[in-house]
Write a protein that holds these residues in place. Structure first.
Motif, PDB file in Angstrom:
ATOM      1  N   PRO A   1      74.530  18.836  34.790  1.00 41.48           N
ATOM      2  CA  PRO A   1      73.214  17.926  34.960  1.00 41.48           C
ATOM      3  C   PRO A   1      72.505  17.613  33.446  1.00 41.48           C
ATOM      4  CG  PRO A   1      73.601  20.208  36.112  1.00 41.48           C
ATOM      5  CD  PRO A   1      74.140  20.643  34.900  1.00 41.48           C
ATOM      6  N   GLY A   2      71.463  16.517  33.808  1.00 40.66           N
ATOM      7  CA  GLY A   2      70.596  16.109  33.481  1.00 40.66           C
ATOM      8  C   GLY A   2      71.756  15.177  31.826  1.00 40.66           C
ATOM      9  N   LEU A   3      70.679  14.527  31.297  1.00 40.78           N
ATOM     10  CA  LEU A   3      70.916  13.347  30.683  1.00 40.78           C
ATOM     11  C   LEU A   3      71.896  14.014  29.547  1.00 40.78           C
ATOM     12  CD1 LEU A   3      67.548  11.222  29.698  1.00 40.78           C
ATOM     13  CD2 LEU A   3      69.485  11.159  31.714  1.00 40.78           C
ATOM     14  N   MET A   4      73.040  12.957  29.260  1.00 37.12           N
ATOM     15  CA  MET A   4      73.727  13.399  28.219  1.00 37.12           C
ATOM     16  C   MET A   4      73.716  12.081  27.543  1.00 37.12           C
ATOM     17  SD  MET A   4      77.389  14.575  30.680  1.00 37.12           S
ATOM     18  CE  MET A   4      78.765  14.277  29.273  1.00 37.12           C
ATOM     19  N   ARG A   5      74.625  12.268  25.701  1.00 34.29           N
ATOM     20  CA  ARG A   5      74.090  11.732  24.944  1.00 34.29           C
ATOM     21  C   ARG A   5      74.156  10.098  25.248  1.00 34.29           C
ATOM     22  NH1 ARG A   5      71.022  11.164  20.924  1.00 34.29           N
ATOM     23  NH2 ARG A   5      71.059   9.203  21.164  1.00 34.29           N
TER      24      ARG A   5
ATOM     25  N   VAL B   1      68.671  14.318  25.495  1.00 33.59           N
ATOM     26  CA  VAL B   1      70.271  15.412  25.825  1.00 33.59           C
ATOM     27  C   VAL B   1      69.379  16.312  26.990  1.00 33.59           C
ATOM     28  CG1 VAL B   1      71.846  16.812  25.202  1.00 33.59           C
ATOM     29  CG2 VAL B   1      71.291  14.608  24.271  1.00 33.59           C
ATOM     30  N   GLY B   2      70.082  16.666  27.739  1.00 38.93           N
ATOM     31  CA  GLY B   2      69.638  17.591  28.619  1.00 38.93           C
ATOM     32  C   GLY B   2      68.612  17.377  29.653  1.00 38.93           C
ATOM     33  N   SER B   3      67.796  16.644  29.678  1.00 38.39           N
ATOM     34  CA  SER B   3      66.522  16.507  30.026  1.00 38.39           C
ATOM     35  C   SER B   3      67.199  15.914  31.377  1.00 38.39           C
ATOM     36  CB  SER B   3      65.614  15.443  30.008  1.00 38.39           C
ATOM     37  OG  SER B   3      64.350  14.788  30.379  1.00 38.39           O
ATOM     38  N   SER B   4      65.928  16.056  33.280  1.00 36.42           N
ATOM     39  CA  SER B   4      66.439  16.224  34.700  1.00 36.42           C
ATOM     40  C   SER B   4      65.555  15.581  34.974  1.00 36.42           C
ATOM     41  CB  SER B   4      66.472  17.725  34.933  1.00 36.42           C
ATOM     42  OG  SER B   4      65.476  18.132  34.908  1.00 36.42           O
ATOM     43  N   VAL B   5      64.237  14.974  34.246  1.00 36.49           N
ATOM     44  CA  VAL B   5      62.963  14.456  34.538  1.00 36.49           C
ATOM     45  C   VAL B   5      62.526  13.473  33.323  1.00 36.49           C
ATOM     46  CG1 VAL B   5      60.400  14.226  35.142  1.00 36.49           C
ATOM     47  CG2 VAL B   5      62.036  16.199  36.079  1.00 36.49           C
ATOM     48  N   LEU B   6      63.078  11.698  34.019  1.00 34.04           N
ATOM     49  CA  LEU B   6      63.008  11.015  32.990  1.00 34.04           C
ATOM     50  C   LEU B   6      61.764  10.013  34.250  1.00 34.04           C
ATOM     51  CD1 LEU B   6      63.841   9.152  30.440  1.00 34.04           C
ATOM     52  CD2 LEU B   6      65.381   8.289  32.317  1.00 34.04           C
ATOM     53  N   SER B   7      60.581   9.815  32.605  1.00 36.00           N
ATOM     54  CA  SER B   7      59.809   8.044  33.305  1.00 36.00           C
ATOM     55  C   SER B   7      60.071   6.960  32.336  1.00 36.00           C
ATOM     56  CB  SER B   7      58.144   8.457  32.449  1.00 36.00           C
ATOM     57  OG  SER B   7      58.307  10.349  34.728  1.00 36.00           O
ATOM     58  N   PHE B   8      60.055   5.942  32.751  1.00 30.67           N
ATOM     59  CA  PHE B   8      59.774   4.836  32.183  1.00 30.67           C
ATOM     60  C   PHE B   8      59.448   3.506  32.848  1.00 30.67           C
ATOM     61  CE2 PHE B   8      62.315   0.786  31.461  1.00 30.67           C
ATOM     62  CZ  PHE B   8      62.512   0.791  30.364  1.00 30.67           C
TER      63      PHE B   8
END
Length: 337
Positions: free
Chosen positions: A42-46, A68-75
């Motif tokens: 889970p989470g962001l990959m490269r 990398v690995g983050s499970s929460v993203l704010s944009f």
């Protein structure tokens, strides 16, 4: 701010890519929680990080949780600035998926752009460059913009090292209808090989010729320089009057050449038996541009969970209704309202 639960539906990286693209186009900030929660890692990959970084650069956006690995993203988007850009995914992360994130915002910008992407061009978890060039971009070019893509160097998993160059001449996206693919014009099969025993490609092509009845002229082998490998992909192409479909099989450790070819052959046979304009992967790719065009329709095979998830994400940003309906022929019709 739009809040998206990343574990819902298909639960993969497509949610991140489409959300960032739509955020740039609409100017609406987005927060994605439980990113790629249904994946084994889970989470962001490269490659997801690079895709979002690229969106931040072209759109002067601010982002939190981008690692990398983050499970929460704010944009939080800014203004999209056309221009010349160069993004390196690293290893074999997909260049095509990064392009998917920035293409729509740049298509709708007020000046041309040129994007150079380095990384993987042919890997198992993304459409290969050939599919983008021959299947997806011709439809985009029918909708108004002009996009030209060139493959400079192949990049296979796990090494990567590939390079593609994309020139984008923007224009408003106009609705089109892609209901019929027309008559079959021709077929071709190609086993690409780099830094691996030649007999792998020979066995793949032998299976293709036997199972599909394609001739020596229609199915062959292309050996690439060793330094572009190691890697192997089997590409099967069917060209119709109004569109092209490409299916692929990727060589991988522990999987025989015959098994790689048989799976690709099965997918091609399934599409040839259908009358649909778009296969499942092209349908995924077309949802966003058709939604942004505000209309149009296309026929496809049974919609995937990937497609249904994309429709949910699109509906969070745009006041448009995308819906699949099954036709008596067994095809499904996608309409935008």
């Amino acid at each position: 701010m739009i809040i998206i639960e990343g574990s819902e539906g298909e639960g993969g990286g497509q949610v991140v890519r489409n959300a960032c693209a739509l955020s740039l186009v609409t100017g609406k900030a987005v927060r994605i929680e439980n990113v790629r929660a249904k994946r084994s890692k889970p989470g962001l990959m490269r490659q997801h990080v690079t895709a979002v970084e690229a969106a931040c650069v072209i759109g002067n956006a601010e982002c939190q949780g981008l690692h990398v690995g983050s499970s929460v993203l704010s944009f939080t988007p800014g203004r999209v600035a056309p221009g010349e850009y160069h993004f390196a995914v690293g290893t074999a992360g997909s260049t095509g998926l990064v392009l998917q994130t920035v293409l729509m915002p740049l298509l709708l910008a007020d000046a041309p752009s040129r994007v150079v992407l380095e990384g993987g061009t042919h890997n198992m978890l993304a459409p290969p460059f050939d599919f983008i060039e021959k299947c997806f971009l011709p439809v985009i070019n029918r909708m108004g913009p002009t996009v030209e893509a060139r493959l400079v160097r192949h990049g296979f998993y796990p090494r990567g090292g590939g390079r593609i160059e994309v020139d984008i001449s923007p224009a408003p996206l106009r609705p089109i209808d892609c209901l019929e693919r027309g008559a079959l014009i021709g077929v071709s099969g190609q086993a690409l090989l780099a830094g691996l025993p030649f007999e792998i490609a020979e066995r793949e092509i032998k299976m293709v010729r036997r199972e599909l009845g394609w001739s020596d002229r229609e199915a062959g082998i292309r050996e690439l320089p060793d330094d572009q490998g190691p890697g192997n992909i089997l590409l099967l192409e069917a060209q119709f009057e109004h569109g092209t479909e490409i299916v692929s099989g990727f060589g991988q450790l522990g999987v025989t050449a015959e098994r790689v070819a048989k799976k690709a052959v099965g997918r091609m046979l399934g599409f040839l038996e259908s009358k649909a304009f778009a296969g499942p992967y092209l349908a995924d790719q077309l949802l966003l541009p058709f939604a942004l065009a505000g209309g149009g329709s296309f026929t496809t095979v049974k919609p995937s969970q990937h497609s249904l998830t994309a429709i949910d994400v699109i509906g969070r940003f745009l006041d448009r209704r995308l819906a699949f309906s099954q036709r008596p022929s067994g095809m499904h019709l996608l309409t935008v309202q």
